[in-house]
Scaffold this active site. Structure first.
Site, PDB file in Angstrom:
ATOM      1  CB  SER A 134      -0.931   0.128   1.601  1.00  0.00           C
ATOM      2  OG  SER A 134      -1.663   1.147   1.504  1.00  0.00           O
ATOM      3  CE1 TYR A 147      -4.234  -2.228   4.663  1.00  0.00           C
ATOM      4  CE2 TYR A 147      -3.751  -0.376   4.165  1.00  0.00           C
ATOM      5  CZ  TYR A 147      -3.706  -1.033   3.567  1.00  0.00           C
ATOM      6  OH  TYR A 147      -3.857  -1.462   2.425  1.00  0.00           O
TER       7      TYR A 147
HETATM    8  N1  LIG Z   1      -8.665   0.049  -2.469  1.00  0.00           N
HETATM    9  C1  LIG Z   1      -7.215   0.951  -1.395  1.00  0.00           C
HETATM   10  O1  LIG Z   1      -7.470   2.285  -2.118  1.00  0.00           O
HETATM   11  C2  LIG Z   1      -5.813   0.245  -1.725  1.00  0.00           C
HETATM   12  C3  LIG Z   1      -4.603   1.427  -1.693  1.00  0.00           C
HETATM   13  C4  LIG Z   1      -3.291   0.024  -1.187  1.00  0.00           C
HETATM   14  C5  LIG Z   1      -3.766  -1.100  -0.496  1.00  0.00           C
HETATM   15  N2  LIG Z   1      -4.878  -1.977  -0.860  1.00  0.00           N
HETATM   16  C6  LIG Z   1      -5.005  -2.929  -0.689  1.00  0.00           C
HETATM   17  O2  LIG Z   1      -5.315  -3.773  -1.507  1.00  0.00           O
HETATM   18  C7  LIG Z   1      -6.277  -4.892  -1.396  1.00  0.00           C
HETATM   19  C8  LIG Z   1      -7.268  -5.341  -1.691  1.00  0.00           C
HETATM   20  O3  LIG Z   1      -8.175  -4.149  -1.607  1.00  0.00           O
HETATM   21  P1  LIG Z   1      -9.454  -3.524  -1.936  1.00  0.00           P
HETATM   22  O4  LIG Z   1      -9.731  -1.889  -1.641  1.00  0.00           O
HETATM   23  O5  LIG Z   1      -9.592  -4.298  -3.108  1.00  0.00           O
HETATM   24  O6  LIG Z   1     -10.359  -4.461  -0.999  1.00  0.00           O
HETATM   25  P2  LIG Z   1     -11.982  -4.599  -0.481  1.00  0.00           P
HETATM   26  O7  LIG Z   1     -12.324  -4.797   0.683  1.00  0.00           O
HETATM   27  O8  LIG Z   1     -13.032  -4.019  -1.602  1.00  0.00           O
HETATM   28  O9  LIG Z   1     -12.037  -6.465  -0.289  1.00  0.00           O
HETATM   29  C9  LIG Z   1     -11.162  -7.434  -0.293  1.00  0.00           C
HETATM   30  C10 LIG Z   1     -11.318  -8.665  -0.006  1.00  0.00           C
HETATM   31  O10 LIG Z   1     -10.241  -8.980   0.093  1.00  0.00           O
HETATM   32  C11 LIG Z   1     -11.681 -10.478   1.024  1.00  0.00           C
HETATM   33  N3  LIG Z   1     -10.404 -11.015   2.944  1.00  0.00           N
HETATM   34  C12 LIG Z   1     -10.972 -10.076   3.663  1.00  0.00           C
HETATM   35  N4  LIG Z   1     -10.385 -10.679   4.683  1.00  0.00           N
HETATM   36  C13 LIG Z   1      -9.687 -11.798   4.314  1.00  0.00           C
HETATM   37  C14 LIG Z   1      -9.611 -13.643   5.070  1.00  0.00           C
HETATM   38  N5  LIG Z   1      -9.235 -13.421   5.956  1.00  0.00           N
HETATM   39  N6  LIG Z   1      -9.442 -14.076   3.943  1.00  0.00           N
HETATM   40  C15 LIG Z   1      -9.801 -13.929   2.614  1.00  0.00           C
HETATM   41  N7  LIG Z   1     -10.232 -13.154   1.897  1.00  0.00           N
HETATM   42  C16 LIG Z   1     -10.475 -12.195   2.611  1.00  0.00           C
HETATM   43  C17 LIG Z   1     -12.678  -9.342   1.697  1.00  0.00           C
HETATM   44  O11 LIG Z   1     -13.695 -10.539   1.562  1.00  0.00           O
HETATM   45  C18 LIG Z   1     -12.653  -9.298   0.174  1.00  0.00           C
HETATM   46  O12 LIG Z   1     -13.464 -10.062  -1.526  1.00  0.00           O
HETATM   47  C19 LIG Z   1      -5.531  -4.835  -0.176  1.00  0.00           C
HETATM   48  O13 LIG Z   1      -4.616  -6.277   0.580  1.00  0.00           O
HETATM   49  C20 LIG Z   1      -5.899  -3.990   0.222  1.00  0.00           C
HETATM   50  O14 LIG Z   1      -5.270  -3.257   1.877  1.00  0.00           O
HETATM   51  C21 LIG Z   1      -5.871  -0.926  -1.979  1.00  0.00           C
END
Ligand SMILES: NC(=O)c1ccc[n+]([C@@H]2O[C@H](COP(=O)([O-])OP(=O)(O)OC[C@H]3O[C@@H](n4cnc5c(N)ncnc54)[C@H](O)[C@@H]3O)[C@@H](O)[C@H]2O)c1
Length: 243
Positions: A134, A147
């Protein structure tokens, strides 16, 4: 006929994971969509002609069972550790439950999956792992409890495993998304907050899941065959302000 190459994407039910799964499928991978949300994983698998596996990445036994299922019909060549969660608030005031949960999904979940799938890649003599870090690991941020710490640790796991697995032909990289619009972050962009946040990004827009899927597709492709141990920030230029 050659066997289709198999890719496991964690957290594939929605958001970045779903976009990554669909993109890898369109690039010819047989996708294993893994998520704690089994119904969502089924929907993604149906959309990309892949296999769904219900799994909680924070539970080592659940991951071991998922790996057995995913590897049953052939080796897994690509692992995308995307499943991740976050909580809001100051670090000092965070509840122990929040801290334990975020560490166990983001850091330990990534580790459990690497430890479950790497031996198969090593045995095959090829593989590519992409971990989702991230922007919060590049620039200290307040208000998201533990986080950023977990994502900093994910980057170190990435470098450590790049050294450990490189001699076996396995590459390990990470992607650090910036401000992306997904189901998980949508509440933060409601109303005029979208435009306000876009204004602080050098490229003047919030990122889309396809921006991350494109970067993952490159990192797992043969075009990236000499890239390992790297973190690529896909953030519209935001992290350039911190360097
Ligand atoms: N969206 C952003 O702005 C952003 C920015 C930086 C990093 N990220 C990282 O990208 C990744 C995805 O983010 P996103 O925005 O798509 O999140 P999101 O919440 O939209 O989706 C996350 C998915 O992970 C699944 N999940 C959660 N806990 C789990 C577990 N214990 N086992 C299996 N699956 C699990 C959820 O069910 C969901 O389908 C994450 O690692 C997040 O930290 C996202």
């Amino acid at each position: 006929m050659p066997q289709p190459r198999r890719a496991v994407v964690t957290g594939a039910a929605r958001g970045l994971g779903r976009a990554i799964a669909l993109r890898l499928a369109s690039d010819g991978f047989e996708v294993v969509a893994l998520d704690v949300d089994g119904g969502g994983a089924e929907a993604t698998a149906a959309a990309c002609g892949g296999m769904a596996v219900s799994c909680d990445v924070s539970d080592r036994r659940s991951v071991a069972a998922a790996a057995e299922q995913a590897e049953r019909d052939g080796p897994v060549e690509v692992l995308v550790n995307n499943a991740g969660i976050w909580t809001y608030g100051p670090l000092i005031g965070a509840s122990q439950e929040d801290i334990d949960r975020v560490i166990s999904v983001n850091l330990l979940g990534t580790l459990h999956c690497c430890r479950a799938f790497a031996p198969g890649m090593v045995a095959a003599g090829r593989g590519a792992v992409v971990n989702l870090s991230s922007l919060a690991a590049a620039m200290a941020a307040t208000g998201v409890e533990i986080y950023p710490v977990t994502k900093g640790a994910v980057e170190m796991v990435t470098r450590q495993l790049a050294l450990e697995l490189g001699p076996s032909g396995v590459r390990v990289n990470a992607i650090g998304p910036g401000n992306m619009l997904t189901e998980g972050t949508a509440p933060a962009y409601e109303g005029d907050r979208m435009a306000a946040r876009a204004a602080s990004v050098p490229l003047r827009r919030i990122g889309l899941p396809a921006d991350i899927a494109n970067a993952v597709a490159f990192l797992v492709s043969d075009q990236a065959s000499y890239i390992s141990g790297q973190v690529i920030y896909v953030d519209g230029g935001v992290s350039a302000m911190s360097r």
